[in-house]
Every structure is written in structure tokens, then in C-alpha cells.
Scaffold this active site. Structure first.
Site, mmCIF file in Angstrom:
data_model
loop_
_atom_site.group_PDB
_atom_site.id
_atom_site.type_symbol
_atom_site.label_atom_id
_atom_site.label_comp_id
_atom_site.label_asym_id
_atom_site.label_seq_id
_atom_site.Cartn_x
_atom_site.Cartn_y
_atom_site.Cartn_z
ATOM 1 N N GLY A 29 0.866 -1.138 -0.054
ATOM 2 C CA GLY A 29 0.054 0.154 0.093
ATOM 3 C C GLY A 29 0.732 1.200 -0.093
ATOM 4 O O GLY A 29 2.146 1.136 -0.278
ATOM 5 N N ASN A 30 0.240 2.501 0.209
ATOM 6 C CA ASN A 30 0.875 3.641 0.186
ATOM 7 C C ASN A 30 0.117 4.594 1.314
ATOM 8 O O ASN A 30 -0.708 3.996 1.849
ATOM 9 C CB ASN A 30 1.144 4.130 -1.132
ATOM 10 N N ARG A 31 0.819 5.782 1.549
ATOM 11 C CA ARG A 31 0.534 6.501 2.713
ATOM 12 C C ARG A 31 -0.574 7.514 2.441
ATOM 13 O O ARG A 31 -1.030 8.481 3.209
ATOM 14 C CB ARG A 31 1.790 7.205 3.220
#
Ligand code: C5P
Length: 236
Positions: A29-31
Site C-alpha cells: 500500500g501507500n501512505r
């Protein structure tokens, strides 16, 4: 119809971060918090638009009044965007789309191996959905009147953030690019940010003004620009 500069228009906004599954319990995922996309959706609703929010993983609530399409992966987001395109006047691509996904999805949870060998994850490229949306519009001769991309750039020793932004605008072919400078102060998850809006119509050598503010203020700035562009259509 509601009053507002976008009354009668349909705005599709992508927001949040995609998640690319590795196995039944893990993902890459990412932030991205989804804050900027949610703020754009809210600002579009305030302008009287019909708003569809294509939401990947979000850490903020979906604005009331937006039609929600929940997605998880880049490929799901892609399908949702292309399905929505035919009935969208303005497409705003604020989602943080994973550039890569695991090449295969393990059917069962990846286990620690008895021989101690480390697992190897191979990544494959995801399609560039923004560039595809622009290309499809050209092929079909119909679709959103305005396609807006986002870019978070750091620059490097040789090229400035602005130069990177210009190149990205050209590569993606979108009508507006909202350029964010990241690095020194990380933008992801924060409430305030600073952007410049780039257009292929900008005179060479000019530097679009930087506008700083909360994500809600930035969203209103973006919607002001969008409303202005619709009043004075780009030469095609
Ligand atoms: O190339 P980069 O990720 O910096 O481009 C950012 C813009 O492109 C954003 O508008 C994002 O939503 C979109 N994008 C996309 N598909 C990808 C990667 C980014 O539509 N695979």
C-alpha cells in the site's frame, strides 16, 4: 438543480491509496490519506455538481452527497474510471495509484520457510490510468471535457519541481496538472499543502503561482480553476 458553477455537471474524483494484494492477508500500500481527493469532492458538491467518488483506501470519511464507488486495487480503480468516463464532465485523478503490483497473488498466506530461504516478490507495472483516460478520450472523441492529474514531485540536483511537473503534464496529456512539492515537508496525510496548477496553455517560461493552504482551500482553488476552464474552453 442546485445553484453553483458546476450545476448540471458530473465530477468524478479518485481518492485514497490503492492496495495491491500479496496473499489473502497482506498487501502493498501507500501512505495516501485520501484527504485531498475528499476535499475536491466536497468542493465540487458545494459548486452544485453531481459527484462520484472512486475511493481506494481512505483515512477520512467520504463527503455526504457523493456517490461512492469503493475499490481496492489499481486495476479495480481503472475499471471504475473507464466505466465512469462516459458520463463524466470533469475527471480529477487525486488517488495515489500503485505503479506496481505483485506479479502473482498467493492463494494461501505466504509462510516462513523451514529452509530459512527468503521469499521473492516480483512486481509488474500497473497501467497509467490517467494517461489511459486521456488516450481513450482521444480515441472515442468523447468523454470528460477536463481531465485533471496530480503530481507530487521532489526535483533533484539538475531539474526543478516545475520542470518535472511540465514533463509529467506532457507525458500524461491531461488538461491540468496539480503540482505538489514534496520532500522537505511531506504532504501525504497532512492538512496543509502548496500547489501550482499547470496547463498546456501556459506561456513558455512562465511560473504559475503557488497557492498554499489547507486541503479544503486547495480544493476550492482547484475547483475555481476548473470552473474557469469550463467557461473558456481550451482550443482543441
Ligand atoms: O506518475 P505519477 O504517479 O506521479 O502521476 C500521478 C498522477 O497520475 C495522479 O493523478 C495519479 O492519480 C495518476 N496515476 C494513474 N495511474 C498510475 C499512476 C498514477 O492514473 N498507475
Amino acid at each position: 438543480a442546485a445553484a453553483g458553477r458546476l450545476a448540471g455537471k458530473t465530477v468524478t474524483v479518485t481518492a485514497g491509496g490503492t492496495r495491491e494484494p500479496l496473499d489473502p492477508v497482506r498487501f502493498l500500500g501507500n501512505r495516501s490519506s485520501g484527504k485531498q481527493g475528499a476535499a475536491v469532492a466536497e468542493a465540487a458538491l458545494a459548486e452544485g455538481a453531481r459527484v462520484r467518488l472512486i475511493a481506494a483506501h481512505m483515512e477520512v470519511p467520504v463527503p455526504a452527497g457523493a456517490e461512492l464507488v469503493q475499490v481496492e486495487t489499481a486495476l479495480e480503480l481503472r475499471d471504475a474510471v473507464h466505466q465512469a468516463a462516459a458520463e463524466t464532465d470533469i475527471l480529477v485523478m487525486a488517488a495515489a495509484v500503485a505503479d506496481f503490483r505483485p506479479g502473482e497473488l498467493a492463494e494461501n498466506k505466504i509462510k516462513k520457510r523451514d529452509d530459512g530461504a527468503d521469499p521473492v516478490i516480483t512486481l509488474v507495472r500497473n497501467p497509467d490510468i490517467l494517461a489511459e483516460a486521456v488516450q481513450r478520450r482521444a480515441e472515442l472523441g468523447s468523454g470528460p471535457a477536463l481531465i485533471v492529474g496530480f503530481a507530487a514531485e521532489t526535483g533533484d540536483g539538475t531539474s526543478s519541481v516545475l520542470e518535472y511537473g511540465r514533463r509529467k503534464l506532457e507525458r500524461k496529456g491531461c488538461d491540468l496538472l496539480v503540482l505538489n512539492q514534496v520532500g522537505r515537508s511531506l504532504v501525504f496525510g497532512q492538512d496543509t499543502t502548496e500547489v501550482r496548477i499547470l496547463s498546456p496553455q501556459d506561456a513558455p517560461g512562465t511560473e504559475p503561482v503557488a497557492v498554499a493552504g489547507t486541503k479544503a482551500e486547495i480544493a476550492r482553488h482547484i475547483l475555481d480553476r476548473i470552473a474557469g476552464e469550463l467557461d473558456a474552453p481550451l482550443p482543441s
